[in-house]
Design an enzyme around this catalytic site. Structure first.
Site, PDB file in Angstrom:
ATOM      1  N   SER A   1       0.284  28.269 -30.783  1.00 44.00           N
ATOM      2  CA  SER A   1       1.641  28.794 -30.965  1.00 44.00           C
ATOM      3  C   SER A   1       1.559  30.069 -31.781  1.00 44.00           C
ATOM      4  O   SER A   1       0.680  30.193 -32.653  1.00 44.00           O
ATOM      5  CB  SER A   1       2.481  27.752 -31.715  1.00 44.00           C
ATOM      6  OG  SER A   1       3.699  28.330 -32.141  1.00 44.00           O
TER       7      SER A   1
ATOM      8  N   TYR B   1       3.511  21.977 -38.768  1.00 44.55           N
ATOM      9  CA  TYR B   1       3.241  22.493 -37.417  1.00 44.55           C
ATOM     10  C   TYR B   1       2.454  23.796 -37.505  1.00 44.55           C
ATOM     11  O   TYR B   1       1.425  23.955 -36.836  1.00 44.55           O
ATOM     12  CB  TYR B   1       4.570  22.707 -36.691  1.00 44.55           C
ATOM     13  CG  TYR B   1       4.427  23.174 -35.264  1.00 44.55           C
ATOM     14  CD1 TYR B   1       4.107  22.283 -34.250  1.00 44.55           C
ATOM     15  CD2 TYR B   1       4.631  24.516 -34.922  1.00 44.55           C
ATOM     16  CE1 TYR B   1       3.986  22.713 -32.926  1.00 44.55           C
ATOM     17  CE2 TYR B   1       4.517  24.953 -33.612  1.00 44.55           C
ATOM     18  CZ  TYR B   1       4.194  24.050 -32.615  1.00 44.55           C
ATOM     19  OH  TYR B   1       4.066  24.476 -31.316  1.00 44.55           O
TER      20      TYR B   1
HETATM   21  P1  NAP Z   1       7.192  18.430 -25.226  1.00 44.77           P
HETATM   22  O1  NAP Z   1       8.070  18.565 -24.055  1.00 44.77           O
HETATM   23  O2  NAP Z   1       7.658  17.662 -26.421  1.00 44.77           O
HETATM   24  O3  NAP Z   1       5.806  17.833 -24.709  1.00 44.77           O
HETATM   25  C1  NAP Z   1       4.820  17.403 -25.589  1.00 44.77           C
HETATM   26  C2  NAP Z   1       3.846  16.566 -24.796  1.00 44.77           C
HETATM   27  O4  NAP Z   1       2.780  16.156 -25.676  1.00 44.77           O
HETATM   28  C3  NAP Z   1       4.488  15.300 -24.240  1.00 44.77           C
HETATM   29  O5  NAP Z   1       3.994  15.053 -22.952  1.00 44.77           O
HETATM   30  C4  NAP Z   1       3.998  14.225 -25.199  1.00 44.77           C
HETATM   31  O6  NAP Z   1       3.864  12.957 -24.630  1.00 44.77           O
HETATM   32  C5  NAP Z   1       2.626  14.766 -25.512  1.00 44.77           C
HETATM   33  N1  NAP Z   1       2.043  14.151 -26.696  1.00 44.77           N
HETATM   34  C6  NAP Z   1       2.511  14.132 -27.962  1.00 44.77           C
HETATM   35  N2  NAP Z   1       1.684  13.432 -28.752  1.00 44.77           N
HETATM   36  C7  NAP Z   1       0.677  12.987 -27.949  1.00 44.77           C
HETATM   37  C8  NAP Z   1      -0.477  12.225 -28.160  1.00 44.77           C
HETATM   38  N3  NAP Z   1      -0.775  11.706 -29.353  1.00 44.77           N
HETATM   39  N4  NAP Z   1      -1.299  11.986 -27.122  1.00 44.77           N
HETATM   40  C9  NAP Z   1      -1.021  12.480 -25.901  1.00 44.77           C
HETATM   41  N5  NAP Z   1       0.070  13.189 -25.615  1.00 44.77           N
HETATM   42  C10 NAP Z   1       0.912  13.447 -26.652  1.00 44.77           C
HETATM   43  O7  NAP Z   1       6.780  19.857 -25.824  1.00 44.77           O
HETATM   44  P2  NAP Z   1       6.152  21.165 -25.143  1.00 44.77           P
HETATM   45  O8  NAP Z   1       6.942  22.309 -25.624  1.00 44.77           O
HETATM   46  O9  NAP Z   1       5.938  20.974 -23.717  1.00 44.77           O
HETATM   47  O10 NAP Z   1       4.761  21.212 -25.922  1.00 44.77           O
HETATM   48  C11 NAP Z   1       3.517  21.366 -25.267  1.00 44.77           C
HETATM   49  C12 NAP Z   1       2.609  22.188 -26.168  1.00 44.77           C
HETATM   50  O11 NAP Z   1       3.129  23.526 -26.264  1.00 44.77           O
HETATM   51  C13 NAP Z   1       2.508  21.671 -27.602  1.00 44.77           C
HETATM   52  O12 NAP Z   1       1.172  21.749 -28.038  1.00 44.77           O
HETATM   53  C14 NAP Z   1       3.370  22.654 -28.380  1.00 44.77           C
HETATM   54  O13 NAP Z   1       2.983  22.750 -29.735  1.00 44.77           O
HETATM   55  C15 NAP Z   1       3.120  23.937 -27.622  1.00 44.77           C
HETATM   56  N6  NAP Z   1       4.112  25.002 -27.806  1.00 44.77           N
HETATM   57  C16 NAP Z   1       5.380  24.828 -27.399  1.00 44.77           C
HETATM   58  C17 NAP Z   1       6.301  25.860 -27.569  1.00 44.77           C
HETATM   59  C18 NAP Z   1       7.723  25.724 -27.136  1.00 44.77           C
HETATM   60  O14 NAP Z   1       8.542  26.609 -27.500  1.00 44.77           O
HETATM   61  N7  NAP Z   1       8.098  24.697 -26.377  1.00 44.77           N
HETATM   62  C19 NAP Z   1       5.901  27.071 -28.169  1.00 44.77           C
HETATM   63  C20 NAP Z   1       4.583  27.208 -28.584  1.00 44.77           C
HETATM   64  C21 NAP Z   1       3.685  26.171 -28.383  1.00 44.77           C
HETATM   65  P3  NAP Z   1       5.099  11.908 -24.578  1.00 44.77           P
HETATM   66  O15 NAP Z   1       5.894  12.309 -23.367  1.00 44.77           O
HETATM   67  O16 NAP Z   1       4.389  10.599 -24.468  1.00 44.77           O
HETATM   68  O17 NAP Z   1       5.866  12.072 -25.848  1.00 44.77           O
END
Ligand code: NAP
Length: 231
Positions: free
Chosen positions: A133, A156
């Site tokens: 991020s 985070y």
């Molecule tokens: P999200 O919709 O909340 O998805 C997160 C995913 O991670 C879900 O599938 C969740 O599974 C899974 N997860 C969480 N803990 C886990 C564990 N212990 N083992 C396996 N899976 C796990 O959020 P997202 O935005 O798509 O996030 C994906 C990545 O992008 C993250 O690393 C986040 O930090 C990064 N990111 C996001 C943004 C943004 O603005 N959205 C910006 C920068 C970086 P469950 O469905 O089982 O909960």
């Protein structure tokens, strides 16, 4: 075509990354904490499912064994699974809060690398994408003109800064791999209550691009959709 695994792929950026990689003709494993949600997503996305909780050594080892038995190797690992950390004032954030965020966002990637490096070593073009991020960039968080400067947080942010360092160190240790960190940008998903300004289709652009880089691609870098980012 490549054998790929995306962690945390039942929703958000992970799900869209899996969909895109499968649409390009690759064999994609949807990593899912919940097996039934994993199977459902895999069917919808034309992927395969693997139970995978990156917080759990046994789950990670079993996932690696499942893929080893099926294909004997892996070509693309997308370390996407992540959690947001507590929504608290900085002075209320505890060491336990940091431990929880680090356990998934940072140590989870170490568990994955530990289990999957032997399978990546059997690939002709091993690629790892660490979904980091901009909030993990010390340069961006300390530059008053940036979005990142305006977002407070300890757990985070620090967990993603540490992930960036893992990216650098693994990339040096495995010079024949392509190991990069990416920032998808502020994307509407559950992690931010769907407040992000981008769609998941926009967010995964850099993840997919770095997942599909060839042997001449970069390694040990930090990228977003418009190019390189400072650490
Ligand atoms: P999200 O919709 O909340 O998805 C997160 C995913 O991670 C879900 O599938 C969740 O599974 C899974 N997860 C969480 N803990 C886990 C564990 N212990 N083992 C396996 N899976 C796990 O959020 P997202 O935005 O798509 O996030 C994906 C990545 O992008 C993250 O690393 C986040 O930090 C990064 N990111 C996001 C943004 C943004 O603005 N959205 C910006 C920068 C970086 P469950 O469905 O089982 O909960």
């Amino acid at each position: 075509m490549a054998i790929a695994l995306v962690t945390g792929a039942t929703k958000g950026l992970g799900r869209e990354t899996a969909r895109r990689l499968a649409a390009e003709g690759n064999t994609v494993f949807v990593g899912a904490r919940d097996s039934s949600r994993g199977k459902e997503s895999a069917e919808e996305l034309n992927c395969e499912a693997v139970q995978l909780d990156v917080d759990d050594n046994d789950s990670v080892a079993a996932a690696a064994e499942q893929i080893r038995q099926r294909f004997g190797r892996i070509d693309i690992l997308v370390n996407n699974a992540g959690i947001g950390g507590p929504l608290k004032r900085i002075n209320e954030v505890s060491a336990d809060d940091l431990q929880e965020a680090f356990n998934t966002n940072t140590f989870g990637v170490v568990r994955m690398m530990h289990a999957f490096i032997p399978l990546l070593e059997l690939s002709e073009n091993p690629v790892v994408v660490n979904v980091s991020s901009g909030l993990g960039s010390m340069t961006l968080c300390n530059a008053p003109t940036t979005f990142e400067f305006t977002v407070p947080g300890l757990a985070y942010h620090a967990s993603k800064s540490a992930l960036n360092m893992l990216t650098v160190q693994y990339s040096k240790a495995y010079p024949n791999f392509k190991i990069n960190a990416v920032d998808p940008g502020f994307t509407a998903t559950d992690i931010n209550g769907n407040q992000g300004s981008q769609t998941v289709e926009q967010g995964v652009e850099v993840i997919v691009r770095m997942a599909l880089i060839g042997p001449d691609g970069p390694t040990g870098g930090f990228f977003h959709a418009r190019g390189s980012l400072p650490w």
